[in-house]
Design an enzyme around this catalytic site. Sequence first.
Site, PDB file in Angstrom:
ATOM      1  CG  ASP A 141     -13.438   8.159  -5.432  1.00 49.56           C
ATOM      2  OD1 ASP A 141     -13.332   9.440  -4.820  1.00 49.56           O
ATOM      3  OD2 ASP A 141     -14.555   7.248  -5.977  1.00 49.56           O
ATOM      4  N   GLY A 166       3.862   1.481  -9.303  1.00 50.92           N
ATOM      5  CA  GLY A 166       4.542   1.681 -10.242  1.00 50.92           C
ATOM      6  C   GLY A 166       5.900   0.903 -10.375  1.00 50.92           C
ATOM      7  CD  GLU A 189      -2.775  -1.712  -3.167  1.00 54.27           C
ATOM      8  OE1 GLU A 189      -1.852  -1.421  -4.145  1.00 54.27           O
ATOM      9  OE2 GLU A 189      -2.928  -0.855  -2.322  1.00 54.27           O
TER      10      GLU A 189
END
Length: 274
Positions: A141, A166, A189
Amino acid sequence: MQQLQNVIESAFERRADITPANVDTVTREAVNQVIGLLDSGALRVAEKIDGQWVTHQWLKKAVLLSFRINDNKVMDGAETRYYDKVPMKFADYDEARFQKEGFRVVPPATVRQGAFIARNTVLMPSYVNIGAYVDEGTMVDTWATVGSCAQIGKNVHLSGGVGIGGVLEPLQANPTIIEDNCFIGARSEVVEGVIVEEGSVISMGVYLGQSTRIYDRETGEIHYGRVPAGSVVVSGNLPSKDGSYSLYCAVIVKKVDAKTRGKVGINELLRTID
């Protein structure tokens, strides 16, 4: 494939000496081949083997080497120009190729070359980094970020502003993984190689790293780095031993199976947490 891996491993050992000007042809071709295989989904940085996630560190090394062998160059975009080492995935796509690969890309979504996007995926204005794998039927999104080498399963919803971390460095770290049929709520997160297992629902504004305590209120068990399958998770706090303060945690408020998820909407699961 072993020969390709050997070239990457050898080059990585001498990476400090490699530049775009002096890289040898064998190394350049090997790195470019790996990036192409990641881009097509033929290879992926991590995969589930016999029920366990296995990280292929040599593929991460190839991604890092790609930064050593390429110079920055100007790239044209719809709104502005860019200057970077990694080309955009869709730079050479025409309408026929978009139709063939079967996903939607809403402007100004950005995907770097070396990331795989599967069929029936929808990319709202979002960012997907090199080495990432986004499986079928997933929605990324608006303003969501899929970090380098992150693994996103089938039928996942990454809500607005979600950050999936990452982990190219440190190399021993495993990628962040969101398994099939998960819902990640807005502005949450998930980073540092945390695994959100299949069918889990993460509420809005939940922050998960390797040091985050994930407290199961039904059992009292505390997990680190892993959300068990079918968990419904919200933000919370746990008190200190002396009760003088509390610190952030994530709380598993209930467990649901696929049958329950099929009958009950995501919003209902999050509203009825008592």
